[in-house]
Design an enzyme around this catalytic site. Structure first.
Site, PDB file in Angstrom:
ATOM      1  CE  LYS A   1     -15.263 -16.442   9.818  1.00 38.97           C
ATOM      2  NZ  LYS A   1     -15.040 -14.998   9.790  1.00 38.97           N
TER       3      LYS A   1
ATOM      4  CG  PHE B   1      -6.911 -13.935   3.636  1.00 44.15           C
ATOM      5  CD1 PHE B   1      -7.611 -13.837   2.449  1.00 44.15           C
ATOM      6  CD2 PHE B   1      -5.522 -13.943   3.594  1.00 44.15           C
ATOM      7  CE1 PHE B   1      -6.948 -13.752   1.238  1.00 44.15           C
ATOM      8  CE2 PHE B   1      -4.846 -13.848   2.393  1.00 44.15           C
ATOM      9  CZ  PHE B   1      -5.549 -13.759   1.206  1.00 44.15           C
TER      10      PHE B   1
ATOM     11  CG  ASN C   1      -8.057  -3.872  10.719  1.00 42.33           C
ATOM     12  OD1 ASN C   1      -7.341  -3.824   9.733  1.00 42.33           O
ATOM     13  ND2 ASN C   1      -9.351  -4.176  10.646  1.00 42.33           N
TER      14      ASN C   1
ATOM     15  CE  LYS D   1     -12.776  16.760  19.435  1.00 40.43           C
ATOM     16  NZ  LYS D   1     -11.834  17.855  19.544  1.00 40.43           N
TER      17      LYS D   1
ATOM     18  CG  ASP E   1     -14.428  -9.561  14.109  1.00 40.56           C
ATOM     19  OD1 ASP E   1     -14.886  -9.912  13.010  1.00 40.56           O
ATOM     20  OD2 ASP E   1     -13.331  -9.953  14.553  1.00 40.56           O
TER      21      ASP E   1
ATOM     22  CE  LYS F   1     -10.731 -17.011  12.436  1.00 38.04           C
ATOM     23  NZ  LYS F   1      -9.718 -15.978  12.448  1.00 38.04           N
TER      24      LYS F   1
HETATM   25  N1  CTP Z   1     -14.709 -11.693   7.815  1.00 36.92           N
HETATM   26  C1  CTP Z   1     -15.867 -11.201   7.256  1.00 36.92           C
HETATM   27  N2  CTP Z   1     -16.698 -10.408   7.995  1.00 36.92           N
HETATM   28  C2  CTP Z   1     -16.401 -10.108   9.280  1.00 36.92           C
HETATM   29  C3  CTP Z   1     -15.215 -10.615   9.857  1.00 36.92           C
HETATM   30  C4  CTP Z   1     -14.383 -11.409   9.102  1.00 36.92           C
HETATM   31  O1  CTP Z   1     -16.122 -11.465   6.087  1.00 36.92           O
HETATM   32  N3  CTP Z   1     -17.240  -9.329   9.976  1.00 36.92           N
HETATM   33  C5  CTP Z   1     -13.855 -12.544   6.988  1.00 36.92           C
HETATM   34  C6  CTP Z   1     -12.506 -11.953   6.672  1.00 36.92           C
HETATM   35  O2  CTP Z   1     -12.548 -11.194   5.478  1.00 36.92           O
HETATM   36  C7  CTP Z   1     -11.628 -13.191   6.525  1.00 36.92           C
HETATM   37  C8  CTP Z   1     -12.268 -14.185   7.469  1.00 36.92           C
HETATM   38  O3  CTP Z   1     -13.600 -13.720   7.701  1.00 36.92           O
HETATM   39  O4  CTP Z   1     -11.698 -13.718   5.220  1.00 36.92           O
HETATM   40  C9  CTP Z   1     -11.598 -14.370   8.776  1.00 36.92           C
HETATM   41  O5  CTP Z   1     -11.304 -13.135   9.369  1.00 36.92           O
HETATM   42  P1  CTP Z   1     -10.602 -13.055  10.788  1.00 36.92           P
HETATM   43  O6  CTP Z   1     -10.609 -11.634  11.249  1.00 36.92           O
HETATM   44  O7  CTP Z   1      -9.310 -13.802  10.776  1.00 36.92           O
HETATM   45  O8  CTP Z   1     -11.564 -13.932  11.653  1.00 36.92           O
HETATM   46  P2  CTP Z   1     -12.864 -13.656  12.449  1.00 36.92           P
HETATM   47  O9  CTP Z   1     -13.967 -14.372  11.806  1.00 36.92           O
HETATM   48  O10 CTP Z   1     -13.063 -12.207  12.672  1.00 36.92           O
HETATM   49  O11 CTP Z   1     -12.548 -14.450  13.781  1.00 36.92           O
HETATM   50  P3  CTP Z   1     -11.715 -14.065  15.104  1.00 36.92           P
HETATM   51  O12 CTP Z   1     -11.853 -12.584  15.256  1.00 36.92           O
HETATM   52  O13 CTP Z   1     -12.371 -14.851  16.133  1.00 36.92           O
HETATM   53  O14 CTP Z   1     -10.306 -14.520  14.822  1.00 36.92           O
END
Ligand code: CTP
Length: 401
Positions: free
Chosen positions: A342, A324, A211, A290, A280, A338
């Site tokens: 969490k 975040f 990303n 490859k 995620d 969240k």
């Molecule tokens: N985070 C994490 N581990 C993951 C995904 C996210 O620890 N596998 C943490 C990120 O570091 C951040 C928080 O969760 O502090 C939220 O991340 P974000 O990408 O905004 O949210 P998601 O939980 O991935 O939710 P969504 O994709 O549904 O927005």
């Protein structure tokens, strides 16, 4: 109170006049100051000026031994509680980075065990020169601390980064080094783990899913935590950012690596800041060779990664958890969701569509959400300053009397 002993090493640049002011301020404020100069520094200001200001002999020549029972550069390097190079030219930076000692300043610096602060001053293009950047990186790795130059008008007529930090600021850095007050370092004695940047999930040896996270906000959080006195470990995904001085950095690639790195440090941590944009999903299978293109379209099966923050929320025993939420719409509502899901203590909500914030930008616009409806908005602010404000707010709410 015993005076702090500082050696001011002066090298040859037009900003030498500011070193005179610095020495004067230090002497007025209970520092015992000795000055050493390179031969080129003496072309800008005479040793006599520094002798009068510091009320001590000034050393300019390794072979000019003023006391027959000692060797001056060794005696000075042992005497000092700290060294500060003001101004530090590209030349002295290059010599120090390479262990060259060919006059009084470099010879003394090579012999000292005391902390050395470097305040560079040079033309903007010299400051950006690859050799100079490389030398500064090497010195940082070796434990030297930099007092960053300012942006502004330079004596050469250019405008840009390279102007020596103001003597007041240099003195503040030295003061904070010697006597940080409790209010300056409210995180002293605390262990802080910060994650930053994206994660990278391999598809095959040449491709990956990732990303746009630049890591800037996470690095700013790590720097701010260090400035507030914490012992900081920064767990970074693949980013091209310099490690903040005094911070322990661990580089990771995937969400799984980041999970391992965080979990193994969680028990000892007081505060975990999860700034990383963790993937995620990852490819369910990583091809060892490859992947060759086939006729027609293709799709890659993805599987979920572990939610690191959620796992920490389940396992926490008194650690403070800050996450975040990068959102493009309904930011506050998703952020609150969240926080609950969490089991975090705070969520910093970040609308990544805002042009003044989000990925890659140097500023950010966020809302800090906490339990029991706590909510604080921060307008567009430089990421480093924002990080300090957020951490100070959290510290004030959690750890102040
Ligand atoms: N985070 C994490 N581990 C993951 C995904 C996210 O620890 N596998 C943490 C990120 O570091 C951040 C928080 O969760 O502090 C939220 O991340 P974000 O990408 O905004 O949210 P998601 O939980 O991935 O939710 P969504 O994709 O549904 O927005």
């Amino acid at each position: 109170m015993e005076k702090k002993k500082i050696v001011v090493a002066v090298t040859g640049g037009i900003a030498v006049y500011k070193a005179v002011t610095l020495v004067s301020r230090l002497v007025q404020d209970q520092y015992d100051v000795r000055v050493i100069m390179t031969p080129s520094a003496t072309k800008f200001v005479t040793p006599l000026t520094f002798q009068v200001m510091s009320k001590n002999d000034v050393y300019t020549d390794t072979f000019d031994e003023k006391v027959s029972s000692e060797i001056a550069h060794i005696a000075l390097s042992d005497w000092a509680d700290a060294f500060v190079i003001v101004p530090a030219t590209a030349n002295v930076i290059g010599k120090l980075a390479n262990g060259i000692a060919d006059e009084m300043v470099t010879t003394t610096l090579l012999a000292t065990q005391a902390p050395v602060f470097i305040a560079p001053a040079m033309n903007v293009d010299m400051y950006a020169n690859r050799a100079v950047v490389r030398n500064m990186e090497r010195l940082r790795e070796d434990g030297y601390r930099f007092i960053e130059p300012d942006d502004g008008y330079l004596a050469c007529g250019y405008v840009g980064k390279g102007r020596l930090a103001e003597p007041e600021h240099i003195k503040e850095v030295l003061d904070a080094h010697f006597e940080p007050s409790d209010a300056d370092v409210p995180l002293r004695g605390k262990r802080v783990v910060v994650t930053a940047g994206p994660t990278l999930e391999r598809i095959d040896p040449v491709r990956y899913v990732s990303n746009f996270s630049s890591g800037k906000m996470g690095f700013a959080m790590a720097t701010a935590a260090r400035d507030l006195g914490a012992d900081v470990t920064l767990i970074a995904g693949p980013v091209s950012l310099e490690t903040p001085d005094g911070v322990t950095r661990i580089d990771v690639e995937s969400a799984a690596d980041m999970f391992e790195a965080v979990i193994s440090r969680f028990d000892e941590a007081d505060l975990v800041v999860k700034s990383a944009a963790v993937a995620d999903y990852r490819p369910a299978v990583v091809a060892d060779q490859k992947m060759k293109k086939q006729e027609g379209d293709a799709s890659i099966p993805l599987e979920r990664t572990t939610d690191i923050l959620k796992t920490l929320g389940e396992r926490k025993k008194g650690q403070l958890l800050v996450g975040f939420a990068a959102e493009t719409n309904d930011a506050i509502a998703y952020g609150r969701g969240k926080l609950e899901k969490k089991n975090a203590d705070y969520i910093i909500v970040n609308d990544v569509t805002n042009p003044e914030g989000g990925f890659g930008s140097d500023t950010n616009v966020v809302t800090l959400l906490g339990k029991e409806g706590f909510e604080h908005d921060y307008p567009a602010t430089e990421k480093e300053q924002l990080a300090r404000l957020i951490l100070r707010e959290i510290v004030a709410r959690e750890w102040s009397m």
